[in-house]
Design a protein around this motif. Structure first.
Motif, PDB file in Angstrom:
ATOM      1  N   TYR A 441       0.845  -1.203   0.000  1.00  0.00           N
ATOM      2  CA  TYR A 441       0.000   0.000   0.000  1.00  0.00           C
ATOM      3  C   TYR A 441       0.883   1.257   0.000  1.00  0.00           C
ATOM      4  O   TYR A 441       0.635   2.188  -0.767  1.00  0.00           O
ATOM      5  CB  TYR A 441      -0.917  -0.011   1.221  1.00  0.00           C
ATOM      6  N   GLN A 442       1.883   1.274   0.859  1.00  0.00           N
ATOM      7  CA  GLN A 442       2.745   2.452   0.938  1.00  0.00           C
ATOM      8  C   GLN A 442       3.568   2.637  -0.324  1.00  0.00           C
ATOM      9  O   GLN A 442       3.764   3.762  -0.783  1.00  0.00           O
ATOM     10  CB  GLN A 442       3.662   2.338   2.159  1.00  0.00           C
ATOM     11  N   ARG A 443       4.038   1.529  -0.918  1.00  0.00           N
ATOM     12  CA  ARG A 443       4.835   1.627  -2.146  1.00  0.00           C
ATOM     13  C   ARG A 443       3.977   2.144  -3.307  1.00  0.00           C
ATOM     14  O   ARG A 443       4.396   3.014  -4.062  1.00  0.00           O
ATOM     15  CB  ARG A 443       5.418   0.252  -2.477  1.00  0.00           C
ATOM     16  N   ILE A 444       2.766   1.610  -3.420  1.00  0.00           N
ATOM     17  CA  ILE A 444       1.866   2.049  -4.485  1.00  0.00           C
ATOM     18  C   ILE A 444       1.512   3.525  -4.322  1.00  0.00           C
ATOM     19  O   ILE A 444       1.557   4.306  -5.277  1.00  0.00           O
ATOM     20  CB  ILE A 444       0.590   1.178  -4.508  1.00  0.00           C
ATOM     21  N   SER A 445       1.175   3.903  -3.097  1.00  0.00           N
ATOM     22  CA  SER A 445       0.789   5.293  -2.830  1.00  0.00           C
ATOM     23  C   SER A 445       1.918   6.246  -3.173  1.00  0.00           C
ATOM     24  O   SER A 445       1.715   7.290  -3.799  1.00  0.00           O
ATOM     25  CB  SER A 445       0.398   5.458  -1.363  1.00  0.00           C
ATOM     26  N   TYR A 446       3.124   5.881  -2.793  1.00  0.00           N
ATOM     27  CA  TYR A 446       4.268   6.755  -3.058  1.00  0.00           C
ATOM     28  C   TYR A 446       4.515   6.914  -4.561  1.00  0.00           C
ATOM     29  O   TYR A 446       4.663   8.026  -5.070  1.00  0.00           O
ATOM     30  CB  TYR A 446       5.520   6.200  -2.386  1.00  0.00           C
ATOM     31  N   LEU A 447       4.549   5.796  -5.277  1.00  0.00           N
ATOM     32  CA  LEU A 447       4.899   5.848  -6.691  1.00  0.00           C
ATOM     33  C   LEU A 447       3.849   6.562  -7.530  1.00  0.00           C
ATOM     34  O   LEU A 447       4.169   7.150  -8.561  1.00  0.00           O
ATOM     35  CB  LEU A 447       5.116   4.424  -7.219  1.00  0.00           C
ATOM     36  N   LEU A 448       2.597   6.525  -7.094  1.00  0.00           N
ATOM     37  CA  LEU A 448       1.525   7.133  -7.875  1.00  0.00           C
ATOM     38  C   LEU A 448       1.260   8.586  -7.492  1.00  0.00           C
ATOM     39  O   LEU A 448       0.764   9.367  -8.300  1.00  0.00           O
ATOM     40  CB  LEU A 448       0.234   6.324  -7.734  1.00  0.00           C
TER      41      LEU A 448
END
Length: 471
Positions: A441-448
């Motif tokens: 969740y944190q990786r997706i949120s950051y990259l997007l």
């Protein structure tokens, strides 16, 4: 008074010196600082002897730099005298009316032993205000910077080993000194590692991050020598808590670790059953091995005695030999039976069972598992499939299943997605999914969402994620 060998002078050469300060005082001055204002040279007057008529003083020149080192506690008074071994010192007898008698030139090597301060004759009083400008000037002139070392010394543990045999006076062999340094360092680091695990394990969200933090902190708390004394071999040991103080809780932890080691490991009564039980409760078998095995080697050494000292290596308490009972208890390891070993061993197994189409696998009863069981086989790992990612009060739906690799080895689970450079470890199976969901969740949120320019690796990761999202 003692007879002193030297050359008698017809007059006293220092009558025009100006007193700066009495540095040591007890029912009268014991050590006074004088200056020749014309030559700008410094002299110490050290009271060394007396009789009914006179007080005898030893007078010797002191370099500015040595004066400062004495005042800040780096150089003992004895050291200042021996620095004049190639120059002349002076003896003079002074009566109650400040008249000078018997001025004599002497060499340091000809002084009676009673006139020479001991090796621990450090200045341990507050530095008088009159010296503040001199300290500031010399720091600028000679790049003298004692703040860092002083800060470490204020949080150090001071120890000394003294030979049992006086064949070579109090001189310690290099072999004994090196063995002592190795064992005390290993014990200290063993304690630091055990304490860090207890204090910080739950702070980090994954085993990998905890291990990385532990490795970094242990490299910083590796014991540093902040004070050394020769003759009897004495050391001040502390951890560097100043080089990295970005994390406040870790900074305070590193600052206190030397004192914690002294109070919890060195400065305890090993003949006390209560203390031994406390240690058993506090540390695991493995931790006790790391802490106490090297320490017991020091305690059992028949060539020297160990003492806790103060900053100037004056004995505060001699460490008693550790009782055999204590050694047995501290190094005891729980004996694991073959039955316990088998019960403690785990492996991953792939199980194939029949189940009704409309029944969830997670809700299968024990009876259904037994009745539907077809076969099983051991496996090193398996894939877990995410069709959505829920974290806290949010949920991200995926347009196609995301496969995550899980392996199990040496009682540690490892979850990985190579395409996203994700690798998490935990020893608790209950943490597997929460850890992965949080990281994803944190990786997706950051990259997007981030407005920060992405690296080439992050661009590839972003493209990988977008293949799974309904964008």
């Amino acid at each position: 008074m003692e007879n002193v060998q030297g050359y008698k002078l017809s007059g006293f050469p220092f009558e025009n010196l100006v007193k700066v300060k009495d540095l040591l005082y007890y029912d009268g001055p014991l050590l006074s600082h004088f200056i020749d204002e014309v030559e700008e040279t410094h002299y110490f007057y050290l009271w060394v002897d007396y009789n009914e008529e006179f007080n005898r003083w030893l007078i010797f020149r002191v370099d500015e730099y040595d004066l400062v080192e004495y005042l800040v506690g780096i150089e003992p008074l004895q050291g200042l005298i021996w620095k004049n071994k190639n120059e002349f010192l002076y003896i003079v007898d002074i009566d109650a009316d400040v008249n000078y008698y018997n001025p004599t030139i002497v060499r340091a090597s000809d002084l009676p032993n009673s006139y020479i301060p001991d090796e621990f004759s450090y200045f341990n009083s507050p530095i008088p205000e009159i010296y503040e400008s001199l300290l500031a000037t010399l720091k600028a002139k000679r790049n003298l910077n004692t703040e860092y070392v002083d800060a470490l010394r204020n949080n150090a543990v001071f120890l000394k080993i003294t030979p049992k045999s006086k064949k070579h006076s109090t001189v310690v062999s290099t072999y004994d000194a090196s063995d002592f340094l190795r064992d005390i360092s290993n014990s200290y680091l063993g304690f630091a590692e055990a304490k860090f695990a207890k204090d910080f394990f739950k702070v980090y969200e994954s085993f990998d991050k905890f291990e990385s933090a532990k490795k970094q902190v242990l490299s910083q708390v590796e014991p540093k020598l902040v004070q050394v004394g020769i003759s009897s071999f004495a050391i001040g040991v502390a951890s560097d808590f100043l080089s990295d103080n970005s994390n406040k809780s870790e900074f305070l932890w590193k600052k206190s670790i030397a004192n914690e080691y002294k109070e919890q490991i060195i400065n305890i009564d090993y003949s006390s059953d209560v203390e031994l039980e406390n240690i058993k409760d506090k540390f695991t078998d493995k931790e006790r091995q790391l802490i106490f095995k090297p320490l017991i080697r020091i305690f059992k050494n028949k060539r020297f005695d160990l003492s806790i000292t103060d900053y100037h290596f004056s004995d505060k308490r001699k460490i008693k030999v550790m009782p055999t009972k204590a050694e047995t208890i501290l190094l005891a390891q729980k004996q694991i039976t073959e039955k316990e070993r088998q019960e403690a061993a785990f492996e991953l197994v792939t199980i194939i069972v029949e189940k009704p189409i409309n029944e969830s696998a997670e809700k299968l009863s024990k009876k259904s598992l037994q009745e539907g069981f077809l076969f099983s086989q051991p496996t090193k790992g398996f894939e877990y499939i995410f069709e959505s990612i829920d974290y806290k009060d949010d949920i991200i739906y995926l347009k196609k299943p995301l496969r995550v690799r899980v392996t199990y080895e040496n009682k540690v689970y490892t979850i990985s997605i190579p395409e996203l450079d994700i690798r998490l470890t935990t020893s608790q199976k209950e943490e597997l999914l929460p850890l992965m969901k949080k990281e994803l969740y944190q990786r997706i949120s950051y990259l997007l969402i981030t407005n920060t320019p992405l690296s080439e690796l992050e661009i590839n990761q972003s493209q990988f994620i977008q293949d799974y999202l309904n964008l």
